[in-house]
Scaffold this active site. Structure first.
Site, PDB file in Angstrom:
ATOM      1  N   LYS A 177      49.400  65.064  61.260  1.00 41.78           N
ATOM      2  CA  LYS A 177      49.657  66.465  60.884  1.00 41.78           C
ATOM      3  C   LYS A 177      49.385  67.324  62.119  1.00 41.78           C
ATOM      4  O   LYS A 177      48.251  67.668  62.413  1.00 41.78           O
ATOM      5  CB  LYS A 177      48.746  66.860  59.719  1.00 41.78           C
ATOM      6  CG  LYS A 177      49.255  67.989  58.836  1.00 41.78           C
ATOM      7  CD  LYS A 177      49.598  69.294  59.523  1.00 41.78           C
ATOM      8  CE  LYS A 177      48.454  70.264  59.628  1.00 41.78           C
ATOM      9  NZ  LYS A 177      48.775  71.470  60.445  1.00 41.78           N
ATOM     10  N   GLU A 252      36.345  66.722  67.003  1.00 40.19           N
ATOM     11  CA  GLU A 252      36.251  67.234  68.373  1.00 40.19           C
ATOM     12  C   GLU A 252      36.495  68.731  68.242  1.00 40.19           C
ATOM     13  O   GLU A 252      37.613  69.148  67.960  1.00 40.19           O
ATOM     14  CB  GLU A 252      37.295  66.528  69.247  1.00 40.19           C
ATOM     15  CG  GLU A 252      36.882  66.435  70.697  1.00 40.19           C
ATOM     16  CD  GLU A 252      37.274  67.657  71.487  1.00 40.19           C
ATOM     17  OE1 GLU A 252      36.403  68.538  71.641  1.00 40.19           O
ATOM     18  OE2 GLU A 252      38.420  67.750  71.903  1.00 40.19           O
ATOM     19  N   CYS A 286      39.346  73.129  75.139  1.00 40.83           N
ATOM     20  CA  CYS A 286      37.952  73.059  74.655  1.00 40.83           C
ATOM     21  C   CYS A 286      37.023  72.829  75.814  1.00 40.83           C
ATOM     22  O   CYS A 286      35.813  72.974  75.670  1.00 40.83           O
ATOM     23  CB  CYS A 286      37.700  71.991  73.612  1.00 40.83           C
ATOM     24  SG  CYS A 286      39.073  71.130  73.066  1.00 40.83           S
ATOM     25  N   GLU A 387      33.022  80.531  71.023  1.00 40.69           N
ATOM     26  CA  GLU A 387      34.209  80.098  71.764  1.00 40.69           C
ATOM     27  C   GLU A 387      35.316  81.152  71.624  1.00 40.69           C
ATOM     28  O   GLU A 387      35.697  81.511  70.514  1.00 40.69           O
ATOM     29  CB  GLU A 387      34.698  78.754  71.224  1.00 40.69           C
ATOM     30  CG  GLU A 387      35.849  78.210  72.042  1.00 40.69           C
ATOM     31  CD  GLU A 387      36.315  76.844  71.570  1.00 40.69           C
ATOM     32  OE1 GLU A 387      36.638  76.707  70.378  1.00 40.69           O
ATOM     33  OE2 GLU A 387      36.382  75.919  72.399  1.00 40.69           O
TER      34      GLU A 387
HETATM   35  C1  UN1 Z   1      40.937  69.849  74.966  1.00 34.65           C
HETATM   36  O1  UN1 Z   1      41.030  70.967  75.423  1.00 34.65           O
HETATM   37  O2  UN1 Z   1      40.824  69.674  73.736  1.00 34.65           O
HETATM   38  O3  UN1 Z   1      39.560  67.805  80.093  1.00 34.65           O
HETATM   39  C2  UN1 Z   1      41.025  68.615  75.712  1.00 34.65           C
HETATM   40  C3  UN1 Z   1      40.655  68.347  79.958  1.00 34.65           C
HETATM   41  C4  UN1 Z   1      41.778  67.651  79.243  1.00 34.65           C
HETATM   42  C5  UN1 Z   1      41.498  67.547  77.804  1.00 34.65           C
HETATM   43  C6  UN1 Z   1      41.108  68.806  77.172  1.00 34.65           C
HETATM   44  N1  UN1 Z   1      42.044  66.400  79.856  1.00 34.65           N
HETATM   45  O4  UN1 Z   1      40.889  69.443  80.356  1.00 34.65           O
END
Ligand code: UN1
Length: 496
Positions: A177, A252, A286, A387
Site C-alpha cells: 500500500k 520506521e 527521515c 519533526e
Molecule cells: C528516509 O528518509 O526514510 O539515508 C530514508 C538516506 C536514504 C534513506 C532515507 N538512503 O538518506
C-alpha cells in the site's frame, strides 16, 4: 484538459479498479496543473481481496527455494537499471525532488535488489552443539506469512524495495500500500515485478488513503505482519492495532537528526554536509539534518559559511538541473512547514535566512519554501523537538562535547546523527554515547547505504531494522531444530 490516464490495483496477478469505482489523482508538486494519473481509491473490500490472493499464493511460495525467490528480485533490479532514467524523470514529476536525487533513489533500489537477491543464496541459519549425544541442533528461518507493506512518498522506489525485496526472499506474500502522493511510481514498480514473472498473489498492490486502505490492511486478521514507514502518530496507531492482534509490526518513523560541529572540524566540509543534509529532498527525509549543534568556537565561521552556501541555492522545479531545492510534496505539508516556522519565531529563535513561501514568477503552481535556517534554537523549543519534514534547520550552540551529545540525545527520536571532528577521542566518545541507529563521522546525516542496517532508537522505531542482512529478520521467524539420531529417548537437563 485531457482526462488523466487511469491506473489500477494489482491483485492475484490481475489489474483491476477499486470496488468503489472511485479514483484519486496524483499531481506534480512543482506544477499543480500537471496530473500524472488517476488511481483507484481502495477500501476494506479491496484489501480483503488482496489478502485472500496473498494467502492463496503463500503455501506454494514458501516452498519455493530461496535462491529461486531471490532471482525475481535480481531480475527486477536489472529492469530498474534499464529504465532508470525514465523512472527518475517520472519520480521528479510525481514527488518533486531533483532529478539527481530521483536517480539516487532508483539507484538505491537497484543496489538493494542486487544486495538482497544475494542474501537469497545465503539466508543463513546457525548450527550449534547439542548437550546430548547423537543429537544435532540448528536454526532455520521461516517466513512470517502474509504481510502488509505501507510506504511513504519521499523514496518512492527505494523504500518500497527495502520491504518488497526481503519479503519476497523470505517467502512472505505481500500487499503493498504505497503513499497516495506517489501512486504512479508504485504502479511502475509493480509492473516491473509482473514483467519478471513473479507468480500471481506473491505481491499485490492496493492504492488509496491511509484511513481507507492502510487501516484495514493493518487490522486484517489474516495479515501476520506490517512493515510501516511514516509518521510517529500513524506508527503508534499501527503498533497499537498490531499489538492487540499479536502480529509482527516493524516501524520506521520520524526523527530529529543532529549534526555536531566541534572546533577542530574542517568547517568547510561541515557546512557542505549541513547544507546537503538539511536541504536535499527539501528536508523531507527521515534522516534530514534538522539540528546543527555547533561548538561556540566554530559558530561564527560556520554560520557565515552556511548562509553564504544557502544563498546560492536555486529553488524551483526538480527537473531544472540548476535547482538545489525542489518543492515540498503537497499544500498540506507546505502549510505545516510554514506553521512550524511561525512557531520557531514565536519561541524566540531567529530566522537567519528563508522563513517564507516563494510565490513569485515560476513559483505560482507549486509548493515552494525558501531554505530556512534558524539560530538561537534551544532544546526546549518545539522546532528542536518535533519533526518538521521540510527545508528548515536550526543552529544550536554548545560549549563542550559532553553537552553536544546531551543536546543531540535530548529528543524522543534517534535515527541519524553526525559529528564533524578530527579528534579520535571525540569520535569514539560520540560513537559510544549517541543514541541513534545511524551514526556518521565526518559525513552527512543522509545517504545511508543498503548493506547497512537502517533504523532508529527510541520513538523512531520499535527495534527493527531495514536494509542490510537484518532486513530478513523483519519477515522471518527463527525456528530452533533438534535432530536426535541416538535411537533412544534422551531427556535434556540431566534427567535419567
Ligand atoms: C528516509 O528518509 O526514510 O539515508 C530514508 C538516506 C536514504 C534513506 C532515507 N538512503 O538518506
Amino acid at each position: 484538459m485531457a482526462k488523466p490516464k487511469e491506473y489500477l490495483n494489482y491483485i492475484a496477478g490481475k489489474w483491476m479498479p477499486a470496488r468503489s469505482g472511485e479514483f484519486f489523482e496524483s499531481e506534480n508538486p512543482a506544477d499543480h496543473t500537471e496530473v500524472l494519473g488517476s488511481f483507484p481509491r481502495s477500501n476494506a473490500e479491496d484489501v480483503s481481496e488482496a489478502v485472500a490472493a496473498a494467502k492463496d499464493a503463500y503455501q506454494e511460495w514458501m516452498r519455493t527455494p530461496v535462491p529461486e525467490r531471490a532471482d525475481y528480485v535480481m531480475r527486477a533490479g536489472l529492469i530498474l537499471e534499464e529504465r532508470k532514467e525514465e523512472l527518475s524523470e517520472l519520480m521528479t514529476r510525481e514527488m518533486g525532488k531533483t532529478l539527481k536525487e530521483s536517480r539516487a533513489d532508483v539507484q538505491e533500489g537497484i543496489d538493494f535488489c542486487f544486495y538482497i537477491a544475494g542474501e537469497g543464496r545465503r539466508f543463513f541459519g546457525h548450527t550449534m552443539p547439542a548437550e546430548l549425544r547423537s543429537k544435532f541442533s540448528m536454526t532455520v528461518r521461516h517466513p512470517i506469512g502474509v504481510v502488509g507493506l505501507i510506504t511513504p512518498w519521499n523514496f518512492p522506489i527505494a523504500i518500497p524495495l527495502w520491504k518488497i525485496g526481503p519479503a519476497i526472499v523470505s517467502g512472505c506474500t505481500s500487499i503493498f500500500k504505497p503513499a497516495e502522493d506517489t501512486p504512479l511510481l508504485a504502479t511502475l514498480l509493480m509492473e516491473i515485478f509482473e514483467s519478471v514473472g513473479l507468480p500471481p498473489g506473491v505481491l499485490n498492490l492496493i492504492h488509496g488513503y491511509g484511513e481507507e486502505a492502510g487501516a484495514p490492511l493493518v487490522s486484517h486478521p489474516e495479515v501476520r505482519g506490517i512493515s510501516f514507514t511514516g509518521s510517529l502518530e500513524v506508527g503508534r496507531q499501527t503498533a497499537e492495532i498490531c499489538a492487540r492482534l499479536m502480529k509482527r509490526c516493524s516501524l520506521e518513523l520520524g526523527s530529529k537528526n543532529a549534526l555536531i560541529v566541534m572546533p577542530d572540524a574542517d568547517v568547510g566540509l561541515a557546512v557542505e554536509a549541513a547544507a546537503w543534509g538539511a536541504f536535499a529532498t527539501s528536508g523531507q527525509r527521515c534522516t534530514a539534518t534538522s539540528r546543527l549543534i555547533v561548538h561556540e568556537d566554530a559558530r561564527d565561521p560556520f554560520t557565515e559559511a552556511l548562509l553564504a552556501r544557502v544563498s546560492k541555492m536555486k529553488v524551483g522545479s526538480g527537473l531544472d538541473p540548476e535547482v538545489e531545492l525542489a518543492p515540498v510534496i503537497n499544500e498540506k505539508q507546505k502549510h505545516r512547514v510554514l506553521e512550524y516556522i511561525g512557531i520557531g519565531k514565536q519561541e524566540g529563535a531567529l530566522v537567519l535566512t528563508g522563513g517564507e513561501e516563494l510565490t513569485g514568477p515560476g513559483y505560482e503552481n507549486g509548493n515552494f519554501i525558501a531554505p530556512t535556517v534558524f539560530s538561537g534554537m534551544t532544546s526546549d523549543m518545539r522546532i528542536a523537538q518535533e519533526e518538521i519534514f521540510g527545508p528548515v534547520t536550526g543552529i544550536m550552540s554548545t560549549s563542550s562535547l559532553d553537552e553536544a551529545i546531551a543536546i543531540a540525545n535530548s529528543t524522543k527520536y534517534g535515527l541519524s546523527c553526525s559529528i564533524y571532528t578530527r579528534d579520535i577521542t571525540s569520535t569514539f566518545k560520540a560513537i559510544n554515547e549517541l543514541e541513534f541507529g545511524v551514526v556518521y563521522i565526518n559525513a552527512p546525516t543522509i545517504g545511508a547505504e543498503v548493506q547497512l542496517p537502517f533504523g532508529g532508537m527510541k520513538s523512531t522505531g520499535n527495534g527493527h531494522r531495514e536494509a542490510g542482512p537484518q532486513s530478513l529478520d523483519e519477515f522471518t521467524e527463527w525456528k530452533a531444530v533438534s535432530v536426535d539420531f541416538s535411537g533412544r529417548i534422551q531427556k535434556a537437563q540431566g534427567i535419567d
